[in-house]
Design a protein around this motif. Structure first.
Motif, short mmCIF file in Angstrom:
data_model
loop_
_atom_site.label_atom_id
_atom_site.label_comp_id
_atom_site.label_asym_id
_atom_site.label_seq_id
_atom_site.Cartn_x
_atom_site.Cartn_y
_atom_site.Cartn_z
N THR A 52 0.85 -1.20 0.00
CA THR A 52 0.00 0.00 0.00
C THR A 52 0.88 1.25 0.00
O THR A 52 1.91 1.29 0.70
CB THR A 52 -0.92 0.02 1.24
OG1 THR A 52 -1.73 -1.16 1.22
CG2 THR A 52 -1.81 1.25 1.23
N VAL A 53 0.48 2.24 -0.77
CA VAL A 53 1.25 3.48 -0.86
C VAL A 53 1.26 4.18 0.49
O VAL A 53 0.21 4.48 1.07
CB VAL A 53 0.65 4.41 -1.94
CG1 VAL A 53 1.38 5.75 -1.93
CG2 VAL A 53 0.75 3.77 -3.32
N ASP A 54 2.46 4.43 1.01
CA ASP A 54 2.60 5.09 2.30
C ASP A 54 3.06 6.54 2.14
O ASP A 54 2.80 7.38 2.99
CB ASP A 54 3.59 4.31 3.17
CG ASP A 54 3.60 4.78 4.61
OD1 ASP A 54 2.53 5.15 5.12
OD2 ASP A 54 4.68 4.80 5.21
N GLY A 55 3.76 6.81 1.03
CA GLY A 55 4.21 8.17 0.77
C GLY A 55 4.76 8.28 -0.64
O GLY A 55 5.38 7.34 -1.15
N VAL A 56 4.49 9.43 -1.28
CA VAL A 56 4.94 9.67 -2.65
C VAL A 56 5.80 10.93 -2.66
O VAL A 56 5.38 11.98 -2.17
CB VAL A 56 3.76 9.83 -3.63
CG1 VAL A 56 4.28 10.10 -5.04
CG2 VAL A 56 2.87 8.59 -3.61
N PHE A 57 7.00 10.82 -3.23
CA PHE A 57 7.92 11.95 -3.30
C PHE A 57 8.21 12.23 -4.77
O PHE A 57 8.72 11.37 -5.49
CB PHE A 57 9.20 11.63 -2.52
CG PHE A 57 8.95 11.34 -1.06
CD1 PHE A 57 8.96 12.37 -0.14
CD2 PHE A 57 8.65 10.06 -0.64
CE1 PHE A 57 8.70 12.11 1.20
CE2 PHE A 57 8.38 9.79 0.69
CZ PHE A 57 8.41 10.82 1.62
N LYS A 58 7.85 13.43 -5.23
CA LYS A 58 7.84 13.75 -6.65
C LYS A 58 8.95 14.70 -7.09
O LYS A 58 9.40 14.64 -8.23
CB LYS A 58 6.48 14.36 -7.04
CG LYS A 58 5.31 13.43 -6.80
CD LYS A 58 4.00 14.07 -7.24
CE LYS A 58 2.83 13.11 -7.05
NZ LYS A 58 1.54 13.71 -7.50
N ALA A 59 9.35 15.59 -6.23
CA ALA A 59 10.33 16.61 -6.63
C ALA A 59 11.72 15.99 -6.75
O ALA A 59 12.18 15.26 -5.87
CB ALA A 59 10.35 17.75 -5.63
N ALA A 60 12.39 16.29 -7.87
CA ALA A 60 13.76 15.79 -8.06
C ALA A 60 14.69 16.42 -7.03
O ALA A 60 14.55 17.59 -6.66
CB ALA A 60 14.23 16.10 -9.48
N GLY A 61 15.64 15.63 -6.53
CA GLY A 61 16.60 16.14 -5.57
C GLY A 61 17.14 15.04 -4.67
O GLY A 61 16.83 13.86 -4.84
N ASN A 62 17.95 15.44 -3.68
CA ASN A 62 18.52 14.53 -2.69
C ASN A 62 17.82 14.74 -1.35
O ASN A 62 17.65 15.88 -0.90
CB ASN A 62 20.03 14.76 -2.53
CG ASN A 62 20.79 14.45 -3.80
OD1 ASN A 62 20.24 13.89 -4.74
ND2 ASN A 62 22.07 14.81 -3.82
N TYR A 63 17.46 13.63 -0.68
CA TYR A 63 16.72 13.72 0.58
C TYR A 63 17.43 12.89 1.65
O TYR A 63 17.95 11.80 1.36
CB TYR A 63 15.30 13.20 0.41
CG TYR A 63 14.46 13.97 -0.60
CD1 TYR A 63 13.63 15.01 -0.18
CD2 TYR A 63 14.51 13.66 -1.95
CE1 TYR A 63 12.86 15.71 -1.10
CE2 TYR A 63 13.75 14.36 -2.87
CZ TYR A 63 12.93 15.39 -2.44
OH TYR A 63 12.17 16.09 -3.35
N ASP A 64 17.41 13.39 2.88
CA ASP A 64 17.86 12.60 4.03
C ASP A 64 16.70 11.75 4.50
O ASP A 64 15.61 12.27 4.78
CB ASP A 64 18.32 13.52 5.17
CG ASP A 64 19.61 14.26 4.82
OD1 ASP A 64 20.48 13.65 4.17
OD2 ASP A 64 19.72 15.45 5.18
#
Length: 341
Positions: A52-64
């Motif tokens: 099940t989808v728990d979170g969607v991250f769309k913006a390009a970049g680097n994340y901690d």
């Protein structure tokens, strides 16, 4: 894919090597404290919990992971990395670019028409565009079951439907079977709507569909060319242009001379017709139909004809100004019946 070792940080990313690939599964590897998520343009990163989808991250970049990702996940919110503990997570990268594929009928599509008892076989080709639209449906039907899915799979699925859709949107809507290209835009919209409804079942959206060309059997194409040629002959100016082109491209002198002679005859007929129309138009403006002055002719017995090229009412042209046929001395053209005097 990232490298996972106790002494290294985790890097969660998808280096696309196949532009046709629609998604990439990162897997169930353990994510360590201080791990990074890298999202490239045209990608979305989806964190899953038991499919099940728990979170969607769309913006390009680097994340901690620990500061940018975990705090916004519904099931992992508040998770804290221990000294030796990590986090197991399933990450799915989705290719969100619009895909473009070509299509073409492998076998002729037979359209039923009363004009041809056996039907008329046609071939067609074009293109269509699509993209992933509903993440959860796509995961349930495709990504959650398969390890890899490409645009070739979508093309195969579309091609299995196109024969029936072409017949439905051409034949049953009363389109001109001999000029399908004229209705191509309208037919394409109908096919796109049907394909979109079918692809929504796997989480995709069809964003465009085009019919680029339609080809007919050789016999039908020859009839179309002949009909177009006959229609063009009706416009003598175009006909003379065709004759001139034929004369210039003739490979031998005899053929070129014959084409030139035919062109001269037709041009003469056109000029005679235009002169007659101008004379008649001028006479009508004066309120009367004036015949050209003619030299006096000897009286003829009742019912007798004058020599060819003359009549009691005026001069008969050598060629009919309406159709260009050779006249025979009578007051009417023997070919089209046009009144000569």
């Amino acid at each position: 894919m990232g490298l996972f070792r106790d002494q290294f940080l985790s890097v969660i990313e998808w280096n696309e090597t196949d532009e046709k690939q629609m998604f990439h599964k990162f897997g169930q590897d353990e994510i360590k404290n201080g791990s990074k998520l890298i999202i490239r343009p045209g990608q979305n990163a989806i964190f899953l919990n038991s499919g099940t989808v728990d979170g969607v991250f769309k913006a390009a970049g680097n994340y901690d992971i620990d500061t940018d990702i975990i705090p916004v996940l519904s099931t992992l919110k508040g998770f804290k990395f221990g000294l030796d503990s990590g986090m197991r997570a399933e990450v799915l990268f989705i290719n969100v670019k619009e895909f473009n594929e070509r299509w073409g009928t492998k076998q002729p599509v037979v359209l039923q028409t009363p004009m041809l008892p056996g039907g008329m076989p046609i071939r067609a080709n074009g293109g269509f565009q699509f993209k992933i639209d509903d993440y959860q449906v796509f995961i349930d039907k495709i990504a959650g079951i398969k390890d890899k899915y490409t645009t070739d799979d979508i093309k195969t699925r579309a091609m299995s439907l196109l024969d029936q859709l072409l017949m439905s949107h051409i034949a049953t809507e009363g389109k001109d079977l001999f000029n399908i290209q004229a209705s191509a835009a309208e037919i394409s919209k109908g096919i796109q709507a049907d394909l979109d409804a079918e692809f929504k079942q796997i989480g995709l959206a069809v964003t465009g569909f085009q019919i680029n060309s339609v080809s007919y059997p050789k016999e039908v194409q020859e009839m179309q060319n002949k009909a177009a040629g006959q229609a063009m002959v009706g416009d003598m100016a175009k006909y003379t242009q065709m004759a001139a082109a034929d004369a210039m491209s003739a490979g031998d002198t005899g053929t070129g001379q014959m084409a030139g002679a035919m062109m001269g005859v037709q041009m003469g007929a056109v000029m005679a017709q235009q002169m007659a129309q101008q004379m008649n138009g001028g006479a009508q403006q004066m309120g009367t139909q004036v015949a050209p002055a003619q030299p006096a002719q000897p009286a003829q017995p009742s019912g007798a004809q004058t020599p060819q090229g003359q009549s009691a009412g005026g001069t008969i042209p050598n060629f009919c100004p309406n159709c260009g046929a050779k006249t025979t001395g009578t007051n009417f053209c023997p070919n089209c019946g046009f009144k000569l005097v």
